[in-house]
Design a protein around this motif. Structure first.
Motif, PDB file in Angstrom:
ATOM      1  N   UNK A 264      28.564  39.311  43.400  1.00 28.82           N
ATOM      2  CA  UNK A 264      29.381  40.589  43.065  1.00 28.82           C
ATOM      3  C   UNK A 264      28.806  41.680  44.259  1.00 28.82           C
ATOM      4  N   UNK A 265      27.339  41.490  44.299  1.00 27.65           N
ATOM      5  CA  UNK A 265      27.038  42.747  45.362  1.00 27.65           C
ATOM      6  C   UNK A 265      27.890  42.678  46.878  1.00 27.65           C
ATOM      7  N   UNK A 266      28.357  41.605  47.112  1.00 25.51           N
ATOM      8  CA  UNK A 266      29.097  41.176  48.566  1.00 25.51           C
ATOM      9  C   UNK A 266      30.563  41.183  48.323  1.00 25.51           C
ATOM     10  N   UNK A 267      31.165  41.560  47.466  1.00 23.95           N
ATOM     11  CA  UNK A 267      32.501  41.656  47.297  1.00 23.95           C
ATOM     12  C   UNK A 267      32.987  42.802  47.798  1.00 23.95           C
ATOM     13  N   UNK A 268      34.191  42.793  48.683  1.00 18.68           N
ATOM     14  CA  UNK A 268      34.707  43.827  49.726  1.00 18.68           C
ATOM     15  C   UNK A 268      35.428  44.759  48.689  1.00 18.68           C
ATOM     16  N   UNK A 269      35.105  45.845  48.972  1.00 16.58           N
ATOM     17  CA  UNK A 269      35.930  47.189  48.089  1.00 16.58           C
ATOM     18  C   UNK A 269      36.763  48.054  49.128  1.00 16.58           C
ATOM     19  N   UNK A 270      36.400  47.994  50.383  1.00 17.10           N
ATOM     20  CA  UNK A 270      37.100  48.543  51.442  1.00 17.10           C
ATOM     21  C   UNK A 270      37.407  47.737  52.584  1.00 17.10           C
ATOM     22  N   UNK A 271      38.895  47.461  52.362  1.00 17.14           N
ATOM     23  CA  UNK A 271      39.287  46.453  53.580  1.00 17.14           C
ATOM     24  C   UNK A 271      40.062  47.024  54.663  1.00 17.14           C
ATOM     25  N   UNK A 272      40.141  48.215  54.880  1.00 16.61           N
ATOM     26  CA  UNK A 272      40.877  48.813  56.005  1.00 16.61           C
ATOM     27  C   UNK A 272      40.209  48.786  57.054  1.00 16.61           C
ATOM     28  N   UNK A 273      40.782  48.050  58.089  1.00 16.26           N
ATOM     29  CA  UNK A 273      40.369  47.970  59.487  1.00 16.26           C
ATOM     30  C   UNK A 273      39.664  46.731  59.672  1.00 16.26           C
TER      31      UNK A 273
ATOM     32  N   UNK B 188      39.358  42.753  60.382  1.00 15.63           N
ATOM     33  CA  UNK B 188      40.045  41.645  60.943  1.00 15.63           C
ATOM     34  C   UNK B 188      40.236  40.640  59.890  1.00 15.63           C
ATOM     35  N   UNK B 189      41.073  39.691  59.910  1.00 16.49           N
ATOM     36  CA  UNK B 189      41.765  39.027  59.064  1.00 16.49           C
ATOM     37  C   UNK B 189      40.532  37.938  58.683  1.00 16.49           C
ATOM     38  N   UNK B 190      40.100  37.370  59.843  1.00 16.98           N
ATOM     39  CA  UNK B 190      38.924  36.500  60.013  1.00 16.98           C
ATOM     40  C   UNK B 190      37.642  36.826  59.156  1.00 16.98           C
ATOM     41  N   UNK B 191      37.210  38.083  59.422  1.00 16.44           N
ATOM     42  CA  UNK B 191      36.069  38.584  58.869  1.00 16.44           C
ATOM     43  C   UNK B 191      36.342  39.049  57.369  1.00 16.44           C
ATOM     44  N   UNK B 192      37.451  39.216  57.062  1.00 19.28           N
ATOM     45  CA  UNK B 192      37.832  39.238  55.651  1.00 19.28           C
ATOM     46  C   UNK B 192      37.751  38.193  54.913  1.00 19.28           C
ATOM     47  N   UNK B 193      38.483  36.865  55.635  1.00 16.24           N
ATOM     48  CA  UNK B 193      38.267  35.799  54.781  1.00 16.24           C
ATOM     49  C   UNK B 193      36.850  35.173  54.591  1.00 16.24           C
ATOM     50  N   UNK B 194      36.236  35.262  55.737  1.00 16.43           N
ATOM     51  CA  UNK B 194      34.847  34.906  55.674  1.00 16.43           C
ATOM     52  C   UNK B 194      34.038  35.507  54.629  1.00 16.43           C
ATOM     53  N   UNK B 195      34.250  36.966  54.116  1.00 14.34           N
ATOM     54  CA  UNK B 195      33.503  37.598  53.382  1.00 14.34           C
ATOM     55  C   UNK B 195      33.857  37.267  52.046  1.00 14.34           C
ATOM     56  N   UNK B 196      35.280  37.013  51.867  1.00 13.52           N
ATOM     57  CA  UNK B 196      35.643  36.692  50.521  1.00 13.52           C
ATOM     58  C   UNK B 196      35.137  35.268  50.148  1.00 13.52           C
ATOM     59  N   UNK B 197      35.384  34.332  50.972  1.00 13.60           N
ATOM     60  CA  UNK B 197      34.749  33.212  50.924  1.00 13.60           C
ATOM     61  C   UNK B 197      33.366  32.962  50.457  1.00 13.60           C
ATOM     62  N   UNK B 198      32.457  33.856  51.201  1.00 10.38           N
ATOM     63  CA  UNK B 198      31.077  33.792  50.818  1.00 10.38           C
ATOM     64  C   UNK B 198      30.893  34.267  49.376  1.00 10.38           C
ATOM     65  N   UNK B 199      31.343  35.246  48.769  1.00 10.28           N
ATOM     66  CA  UNK B 199      31.037  35.911  47.727  1.00 10.28           C
ATOM     67  C   UNK B 199      31.642  34.580  46.763  1.00 10.28           C
ATOM     68  N   UNK B 200      33.018  34.288  47.075  1.00 10.41           N
ATOM     69  CA  UNK B 200      33.285  33.125  45.960  1.00 10.41           C
ATOM     70  C   UNK B 200      32.604  31.915  45.851  1.00 10.41           C
ATOM     71  N   UNK B 201      31.956  31.504  46.798  1.00 12.84           N
ATOM     72  CA  UNK B 201      30.922  30.233  47.017  1.00 12.84           C
ATOM     73  C   UNK B 201      29.700  30.664  46.151  1.00 12.84           C
ATOM     74  N   UNK B 202      29.312  31.914  46.337  1.00 17.60           N
ATOM     75  CA  UNK B 202      28.166  32.174  45.491  1.00 17.60           C
ATOM     76  C   UNK B 202      28.442  32.288  43.962  1.00 17.60           C
ATOM     77  N   UNK B 203      29.611  32.812  43.587  1.00 17.74           N
ATOM     78  CA  UNK B 203      29.918  32.702  42.251  1.00 17.74           C
ATOM     79  C   UNK B 203      30.375  31.198  41.669  1.00 17.74           C
ATOM     80  N   UNK B 204      31.043  30.365  42.524  1.00 17.84           N
ATOM     81  CA  UNK B 204      31.200  29.203  42.172  1.00 17.84           C
ATOM     82  C   UNK B 204      29.717  28.320  42.060  1.00 17.84           C
ATOM     83  N   UNK B 205      28.652  28.545  42.852  1.00 19.06           N
ATOM     84  CA  UNK B 205      27.449  27.937  42.655  1.00 19.06           C
ATOM     85  C   UNK B 205      27.013  28.136  41.526  1.00 19.06           C
ATOM     86  N   UNK B 206      27.013  29.416  41.256  1.00 23.17           N
ATOM     87  CA  UNK B 206      26.385  29.841  39.733  1.00 23.17           C
ATOM     88  C   UNK B 206      27.069  29.121  38.863  1.00 23.17           C
TER      89      UNK B 206
END
Length: 352
Positions: free
Chosen positions: A227-236, A238-256
């Motif tokens: 939850x702490x690493x969920x991106x709330x400001x996505x302007x500016x 890159x798509x790759x960085x945004x995808x990695x950040x979203x995947x990391x947060x999702x993996x943490x929640x899925x593992x929990x």
């Protein structure tokens, strides 16, 4: 010359006394005996139901059940009991046949009958009916012989498997001994063997050595990290960085979520790299000077001074849970006193 033979008088032959007429068997008895001896259990059950519908046929139905219980093979008796015990049949029919078998057969056959009746899909009351009939209607000497026979079989059943070849117990004299080993003892509950539980049984009885409270703690810290690493400001970004950040947060929640449902050592080890990477990104972003990484850490829901400790706490909790589980696993694999090397290897393969 000889006189002619007298001509028989039909009227005089009709008036002969009853004792002089030839005796013929009763066809009712023959029908009952042949049907009970040769028809299938399903046909016998249907015959009993049809005979019960009339007042004259009830005694014949009872004779059929007595004939089956006293003369048919024991396997057929158990099959017919299973048929008569269920709807739409009356359970009293099965009890009547069980009583006839328990009262008229030999002691050896009664012991084998009890083994067959104390076995699924039959209900326990079927075997109880055989026990009650044998105990109350057999001679006392036969009851004592039946008790001795069942006690010997119970002792064989309760003996430890390892000491069975060396023991000098009385041998079984009939196939009923083998069947009673898998059936419930009808008279008294079997004595529990006071043997130590081997390491293989201890480790096989537990699906995974992870302690529940460590798994819940790891799941909680992983949820906070995600939850702490969920991106709330996505302007500016890159798509790759945004995808990695979203995947990391999702993996943490899925593992929990997976740790809450089924905690395992492999899942603990697989969940640790994601929060470790997030903690490293939070700590190294101000120092390595990568603009995209710095913007990604600043765009998270929690500020860097809170997101980094949250990820570090998740990693630490996962490692503690993993080390505790490994310690318990090694303790289960340690051979107990008197355990052979083969049992130790079986315990290791069951835990792995």
């Amino acid at each position: 010359m000889t006189p002619p033979a007298p001509v028989p008088d039909p009227e005089a032959a009709a008036t002969l006394p009853a004792e002089a007429a030839p005796a013929y068997p009763d066809p009712v008895d023959g029908l009952i005996r042949e049907a009970a001896a040769n028809r299938s259990p399903e046909d016998v059950a249907r015959l009993v139901v049809l005979l019960e519908q009339t007042e004259e046929g009830r005694e014949a139905a009872a004779d059929v059940l007595r004939t089956v219980g006293a003369g048919r093979p024991l396997e057929d008796v158990s099959r017919l009991v299973a048929v008569l015990s269920g709807p739409p049949h009356d359970a009293e029919h099965a009890d009547h046949m069980i009583r006839a078998a328990a009262e008229s057969r030999s002691v050896e056959e009664v012991a084998r009958l009890m083994a067959l009746l104390y076995r699924p899909p039959l209900e326990p009351h079927c075997g109880d009916e055989a026990v009650r009939a044998a105990a109350t209607h057999r001679p006392v000497e036969e009851v004592a012989e039946l008790v001795e026979r069942l006690a010997r079989q119970r002792a064989v059943q309760a003996a430890p498997p390892a000491s069975a070849p060396q023991s000098a117990g009385p041998p079984s004299a009939s196939p009923a001994g083998l069947e009673l080993q898998s059936a419930r003892a009808p008279l008294t509950p079997p004595a529990r063997a006071a043997t130590p539980i081997p390491a293989a049984a201890r480790s096989a009885g537990r699906s995974d050595p992870v302690l529940p409270w460590t798994a819940w703690a790891a799941a909680l810290t992983l949820t906070l990290c995600g939850v702490a690493h969920v991106l709330v400001r996505r302007e500016g970004l890159p798509t790759a960085v945004l995808a990695v950040a979203l995947a990391s947060s999702g993996l943490c929640l899925l593992s929990a979520l997976l740790l809450v449902r089924r905690p395992t050592l492999r899942l603990l080890a697989a969940a640790a790299p994601v929060p470790a990477a997030l903690a490293g990104a939070q700590l190294l972003a101000p120092r390595i000077g990568v603009a995209e990484l710095s913007r990604a850490t600043e765009a998270a829901l929690a500020p860097p001074w809170l997101a980094a400790p949250t990820a570090a706490a998740a990693v630490l909790t996962l490692l503690v849970a993993l080390f505790v589980g490994l310690a318990r696993l090694m303790g289960d694999r340690r051979p107990a006193p008197g355990t052979s090397p083969g049992q130790t290897a079986a315990a290791s393969s069951a835990s792995g």
